[in-house]
Design a protein around this motif. Sequence first.
Motif, PDB file in Angstrom:
ATOM      1  N   TYR A 183      11.597   6.958  -1.626  1.00 51.78           N
ATOM      2  CA  TYR A 183      10.605   7.716  -2.385  1.00 51.78           C
ATOM      3  C   TYR A 183      11.339   8.726  -3.255  1.00 51.78           C
ATOM      4  N   LEU A 189       3.792   8.893  -5.035  1.00 54.20           N
ATOM      5  CA  LEU A 189       4.087   7.595  -4.448  1.00 54.20           C
ATOM      6  C   LEU A 189       3.375   6.465  -5.189  1.00 54.20           C
ATOM      7  N   ASP A 190       2.138   6.688  -5.597  1.00 54.83           N
ATOM      8  CA  ASP A 190       1.413   5.633  -6.293  1.00 54.83           C
ATOM      9  C   ASP A 190       2.021   5.345  -7.667  1.00 54.83           C
ATOM     10  N   ARG A 193       5.129   3.291  -7.025  1.00 55.04           N
ATOM     11  CA  ARG A 193       4.724   1.908  -6.745  1.00 55.04           C
ATOM     12  C   ARG A 193       4.384   1.162  -8.026  1.00 55.04           C
ATOM     13  N   TYR A 206       3.845  -0.939  -0.360  1.00 52.54           N
ATOM     14  CA  TYR A 206       3.326   0.425  -0.548  1.00 52.54           C
ATOM     15  C   TYR A 206       2.874   0.976   0.790  1.00 52.54           C
ATOM     16  N   PRO A 208       1.516   4.380   1.980  1.00 47.38           N
ATOM     17  CA  PRO A 208       1.072   5.749   1.684  1.00 47.38           C
ATOM     18  C   PRO A 208       1.064   6.672   2.894  1.00 47.38           C
ATOM     19  N   VAL A 213       7.986   3.672  -0.573  1.00 47.75           N
ATOM     20  CA  VAL A 213       7.799   2.378  -1.229  1.00 47.75           C
ATOM     21  C   VAL A 213       8.976   1.499  -0.846  1.00 47.75           C
ATOM     22  N   ARG A 222       3.628  -8.348  -3.646  1.00 46.81           N
ATOM     23  CA  ARG A 222       3.277  -6.970  -3.301  1.00 46.81           C
ATOM     24  C   ARG A 222       2.347  -6.957  -2.103  1.00 46.81           C
ATOM     25  N   VAL A 224       0.381  -3.903   0.940  1.00 51.81           N
ATOM     26  CA  VAL A 224       0.125  -2.522   1.379  1.00 51.81           C
ATOM     27  C   VAL A 224       0.282  -2.457   2.881  1.00 51.81           C
TER      28      VAL A 224
END
Length: 226
Positions: A183, A189-190, A193, A206, A208, A213, A222, A224
């Motif tokens: 990070y 963070l978004d 990503r 990802y 959170p 990341v 990708r 989550v």
Amino acid sequence: MIERRKLLGLGLGVLGASAVGPMAAFAQSKFGPGADPIADLLMKQGDLGSAAEGMPENGLPEAPVPAPQTIHRVSSEPRWVKLHNVHTQEKLEAVYFDKGEYVPDAVQALDKVLRDYRTGDVAPMNPKLYDIMAGLAARTESKSPFQIISGYRSPKTNAMLHARSGEVAKRSLHMDGKAIDLYLEDVSLDRLRTAALDLKLGGVGYYPVSNFVHVDVGAVRRWVGS
């Protein structure tokens, strides 16, 4: 060792108070059997393991990401990377690519910082990971070093993390030196990503809740995680 690739001559340096003074000696050192130039300079801290580590790169894909169709020319301009291992507190800033090729001394030093901090095992990291990091720094205009949660992961460490959590891949790309969890302190963070997805250079996970990341040089995909 080729003279022009001496670490300081190419912009490779260790940051932080622990590096003051012995830098000249470090710059002249060679990485050979038994040598441990970075560890000699940097203060090591204890095991800081947390649930944020060892997250998988094989999670359920959120959506397929098409592979890029355009072939980009490879620039011969120097490429920098700055990183900080949050477990060992080692910091490194390096020109890892220069005059059209990866710089062996810099790449070897980066391998050392990205070692498995639990076991001390060092393995070659895929240098394309540094290209991803350079691309992320450029896209986000970050001025901070990458905070590294996990780089290389030994089979022993990966097996332990896999037993602890079903989200950890049994055959992780971390074990092949092809993945990094990271990070940036000055980038959300978004946004990090999104920048990683835009690069289309490999997998992007990802996380959170755990605040990192995952990037790798595997297939473009990708997902989550937690």
